[in-house]
Design an enzyme around this catalytic site. Structure first.
Site, PDB file in Angstrom:
ATOM      1  N   HIS A  31       0.849  -1.208   0.000  1.00 38.53           N
ATOM      2  CA  HIS A  31       0.000   0.000   0.000  1.00 38.53           C
ATOM      3  C   HIS A  31       0.880   1.253   0.000  1.00 38.53           C
ATOM      4  O   HIS A  31       0.671   2.183  -0.768  1.00 38.53           O
ATOM      5  CB  HIS A  31      -0.926  -0.012   1.221  1.00 38.53           C
ATOM      6  CG  HIS A  31      -1.551   1.328   1.520  1.00 38.53           C
ATOM      7  ND1 HIS A  31      -0.849   2.349   2.151  1.00 38.53           N
ATOM      8  CD2 HIS A  31      -2.780   1.826   1.254  1.00 38.53           C
ATOM      9  CE1 HIS A  31      -1.623   3.412   2.255  1.00 38.53           C
ATOM     10  NE2 HIS A  31      -2.805   3.127   1.718  1.00 38.53           N
ATOM     11  N   ASN A  32       1.870   1.260   0.873  1.00 41.57           N
ATOM     12  CA  ASN A  32       2.736   2.439   0.955  1.00 41.57           C
ATOM     13  C   ASN A  32       3.569   2.621  -0.310  1.00 41.57           C
ATOM     14  O   ASN A  32       3.814   3.752  -0.738  1.00 41.57           O
ATOM     15  CB  ASN A  32       3.643   2.340   2.182  1.00 41.57           C
ATOM     16  CG  ASN A  32       2.898   2.610   3.468  1.00 41.57           C
ATOM     17  OD1 ASN A  32       1.694   2.373   3.547  1.00 41.57           O
ATOM     18  ND2 ASN A  32       3.577   3.087   4.478  1.00 41.57           N
ATOM     19  N   GLU A  77       1.375   4.170  -2.717  1.00 39.76           N
ATOM     20  CA  GLU A  77       1.198   5.569  -2.288  1.00 39.76           C
ATOM     21  C   GLU A  77       2.357   6.442  -2.807  1.00 39.76           C
ATOM     22  O   GLU A  77       2.131   7.544  -3.325  1.00 39.76           O
ATOM     23  CB  GLU A  77       1.126   5.575  -0.761  1.00 39.76           C
ATOM     24  CG  GLU A  77       1.123   6.919  -0.095  1.00 39.76           C
ATOM     25  CD  GLU A  77       1.233   6.755   1.437  1.00 39.76           C
ATOM     26  OE1 GLU A  77       0.505   5.919   2.029  1.00 39.76           O
ATOM     27  OE2 GLU A  77       2.073   7.450   2.040  1.00 39.76           O
TER      28      GLU A  77
END
Ligand code: NBP
Length: 479
Positions: free
Chosen positions: A185-186, A189
């Site tokens: 996820h990061n 991002e």
């Protein structure tokens, strides 16, 4: 014992998570922090939460009903290990220790292995959304055993963000799966932020728009297919004016971006897994390049002239929005490829459409767009890449010409676009029928007898480059 859930570590994340838990019907929340002053501050400021506070870890454990469930929100690494040790000494089989910090998933796998023989469940849990998410509803990615999720699931569901009526939490997979997916996820991002930053740079440098005008463009984009939290906050940042100088805020900020590590972990692990995540990697590298002032200054000294900026018309912003969207699809496709490869390597049964769904709310990459990803994997969980899903194939095809115009305009104008460029090259690499990898295989066979396969027959071959250059069939592998 009266508390059904406890929180250890009451700095900003733990305090907010504890308040979130306490605000939900049915929860009584025990709290503990190494330094009691922090606990005292929390219970004094928030009497409405009805916290059960303890000065000692023994009292904290005694305040929990069975199966005891405690969420650790302390500094990742040594702090987490110290608290785990204290809890493992006092907990019983069936009790649940949740690590909600930003642990490296490799550590989570190790910790789970170490704790499992005690019969205590250890659940590494990714929590995304920062301070505000922790308080109002984060996106939650728990790993650990199926069994632990029976107790933990309803508690986490009660505090998670809600997207289209569904709580943004799912049992991701066993042991380190939750922290792994949080890491990806990061990484995504990072890519999304870099792509948006490149779009801004193009609109400003080539399009000639001022930050406030670009903010308006982004606000418009936020009503369409690019709708996302990151686009929304970018508009706000661009609209901000520095009180001291009256200049756009973005112009008074030093252009050297930092990072805390999860983006780097994503790329390191993707390299280990052999998954091409160029869009994410370029975003991580772009921050690294920005933070190399000596090299930037050195080159700026020897560069005597910069290319003229290309002339563009009023359709440029629309082109940039399409290039941004196509590049974003690539970055997300790469992120999901990494999830698929991780699941395979570490033996996790990860439901891709559920992951897309729990990222729709609470977390930094939240966006409508994730519904499309969920649909794609829901329709066919076995697609080789998101780029083949009909919706995305059509969307990319529709924006393709604009994407190429933007990348070439950027190159001719001297605007760095590592994200857009890497994404387009990745797309082209998948889309062309033949790659120059054939030549690379020839080079490898020439200097290292690495062998190759042929397009026209089975087998593994080597050409006797330093001999008479005839071909022989070998036993080896061509990879
Ligand atoms: P910090 O990461 O700043 O850690 C401070 C807390 O750790 C305090 O409660 C401190 O206790 C405790 N602690 C430390 Br340091 N060493 C300890 C030890 N040896 N034994 C017991 N407790 C110890 O807190 P935070 O910023 O609230 O973050 C908590 C976790 O959440 C971290 O893992 C962080 O990476 C993660 N995080 C996530 C997000 C997100 O968006 N998901 C955002 C920010 C942080 P003390 O008061 O006695 O010093």
């Amino acid at each position: 014992a009266t508390a059904n859930i406890g929180v250890v570590g009451l700095a900003v994340m733990g305090s907010n998570l504890a308040r979130n838990l306490a605000s939900r019907e049915g929860n009584t929340v025990a709290v503990y922090n190494r330094t009691y002053a922090r606990t005292e501050e929390l219970i004094t400021e928030h009497p409405e939460a009805g916290f059960v506070a303890s000065e000692s870890i023994d009292d904290f454990v005694a305040s929990l009903t069975k199966p005891r469930t405690a969420i650790i929100m302390v500094q990742a690494g040594k702090g987490t290990d110290a608290v785990i040790e204290q809890l493992v000494e006092r907990f019983e089989p069936g009790d649940i220790i949740v690590d909600g910090g930003n642990a490296n998933f490799h550590d989570t796998i190790e910790r789970e292995k170490r704790i499992a023989p005690t019969g205590i469940h250890f659940v590494g849990t990714g929590i995304s959304g920062g301070e505000e998410g922790a308080l109002k509803g984060p996106s939650i990615m728990p790993g650990g055993s199926e069994e632990s999720y029976e107790t933990l699931g309803p508690i986490l569901e009660s505090i998670a963000a809600v997207a289209e009526g569904e709580p943004c939490v799912t049992h991701v997979g066993t042991d380190g799966a939750g922290h792994f997916v949080k890491m990806i996820h990061n990484g995504i991002e990072y890519a999304d932020m870099q792509l948006i930053a490149e779009a801004y740079d193009l609109l400003r440098t080539v399009g000639g728009l001022e930050p406030a005008a670009i903010a308006d463009v982004f606000t418009e984009w936020n009503k369409g297919y690019l709708e996302s939290y990151l686009i929304e906050i970018t508009a706000e940042v661009l609209r901000q004016v520095d009180a001291e100088t009256g200049k756009p805020f973005v112009d008074i900020v030093l252009d050297q971006a930092g990072s805390k590590g999860t983006g780097v972990w994503t790329v390191q692990n993707a390299l280990d897994l052999g998954v091409p995540v160029g869009g994410i990697a370029e975003a991580v590298f772009a921050r690294a390049v920005s933070s190399k002032p000596a090299q930037r200054e050195a080159v700026q000294k020897v560069v005597t002239s910069r290319p003229d900026v290309q002339k563009v018309d009023s359709s440029f912003a629309d082109d940039v929005s399409k290039a941004l969207y196509a590049s974003k699809v690539v970055a997300y496709a790469q992120g999901f490829d990494a999830i698929i490869a991780g699941a395979e390597k570490y033996g996790w049964n990860i439901n891709k459409d559920k992951i897309a769904k729990i990222w729709r709310g609470g977390c930094i990459i939240r966006a409508q767009f994730l519904n499309r990803i969920a649909d794609a994997y829901d329709e066919n969980p076995d697609i080789a890449t998101l780029l083949e899903a009909p919706y995305f194939a059509d969307a990319v095809a529709e924006g393709e010409a604009a994407w190429r115009r933007v990348v070439s305009t950027a190159a001719l104008s001297g605007v760095p676009i590592p994200g857009f460029g890497a994404a387009l090259s990745y797309y082209d690499s998948l889309a062309v029928p033949r790659l120059p990898a054939a030549l690379v295989q020839g080079q490898r066979d020439f200097f290292g007898a690495h062998t190759y396969k042929r397009v026209d027959k089975e087998g593994t071959f080597h050409t006797l480059w330093s001999g008479d250059r005839t071909e022989i069939e070998t036993e080896g592998s061509s990879h």
